[in-house]
Motif scaffolding. Sequence first.
Motif: not given
Length: 466
Positions: A444-466
């Motif tokens: 049933k599970a769908t694995e999403v590879t974060a390193a391959e997703e541009p959205f993850f990189a954008e969200a990571f930078i956005r969430r660096m601030d506290f």
Amino acid sequence: MKRYEIRGQENRDKTLLDLLREAGASLRADCGGRGTCGKCRVLAEGEEILACRCVPERDMTVLVPEEDPLAVELGGAPEGAGAGSGPYAFCVDLGTTTVAASLLDGSGRRIARAGCGSGQRVYGADVVSRIEAALAGRAEELRELARADVARLRAQCLGTAGLAEDTALSTYLCGNTAMLALYAGRETAGLARAPYRADTGILRTAEGETLLPGIGPFTGADLLGGIAVLGLDRTEHPVLFLDCGTNSEIALCTPEAIYVTSAAAGPALEGAGIRCGMAAAEGAVTGVQIAGMHAACRTIGGGEAKGLCGSGVVSAVSELLRNGLVAKNGLLAEEFFEEGYPLAPGIFFTQEDVRSVQTAKAAVRAGAELLLHKSGIPAEAVETVYLAGGFGAHLDPAEVTGIGLVDPLYGDRILQPGNTSLAAAEAFARGELTEERLAGIRQKATEVTAAEEPFFAEAFIRRMDF
């Protein structure tokens, strides 16, 4: 301090850390021997040095701290007194930082439990460092270290229950894909580079061991087991499951589907990779209260503070933020920038520590947001956030949302179910969790590879601030 006589003249191609490992010394090397963590300090001929940075050219006497770097403290107690009767089951959560275990009697009752820090930490605090070590020819050493941890905990559990060391046991292990692969001697090259691959199927050995199955290379048996024991594959509403650690694993479970991913958070959330970090043993800071220049620390055992475990790290950052001593961008107040903020005598929280926590919380938060993005489910539709693991069980939800590890939207929706990886091993041992059930969740599970997703990189930078 324990004394070691090192033969440098005969081993000029090895570091002092290598030679001490071979001599049986238990030294932390959270950075994997790169010289950045400062955890492998020893006294060599009266001088304090980093063992990983020294290549002895002559014989020398080395003094190593005797304090057990593998000691951890597990809360809770056995479900009942006495050993009961067999057949007995030994259950293990083979974590990257901490190994936890329990012993069940024939009725499935937990009669003993034990824990220790991972002996593999001499090759780094994170799985990437250990995989690199395995590929560099250290695979068998890593396997033996993991097996030594399990044997140590088996002996402790049997002793607690008053059973003989040769008592027949069936053993069940759960953990992330890399740790189980290193334990079993499985191939790890596929975990080192894209396209990532790994054998995540169930494994039964001739020694009576069962290694539970996982979902993918970085979404292991611990994530799959957590979903199963909490019944999240049967949820009627969207829920998030976070198992925060060195490799944080995340699941978004809905009535229709399951989305999973992992985020390389680093070891900060487990007290490793922190200047004054330590495992959750006696003296570890679990909570902090700060008022200006004064800090009060809550420790395991109530005694003198020796370092910070994961919950103490989160608490320290939360309090520094609340007191205006850390800015939104993660910059520590100028007067503490060089040495760090003093939490207790000899215990400082540094600028580098703050950055490590920033990176970890940004990775976890971005991973959760990635799954919401892929599923099309709005954040407000998530009914419950499960913060699993020994680390998650001791966190203050207000501090978790305060630093942004979890969306503040979920402040009153956080549940802390404890070590669901160990619980999954126990459920499998009791027959409450079947191979067929786990196979159904995997399908049933769908694995999403974060390193391959541009959205993850954008969200990571956005969430660096506290």
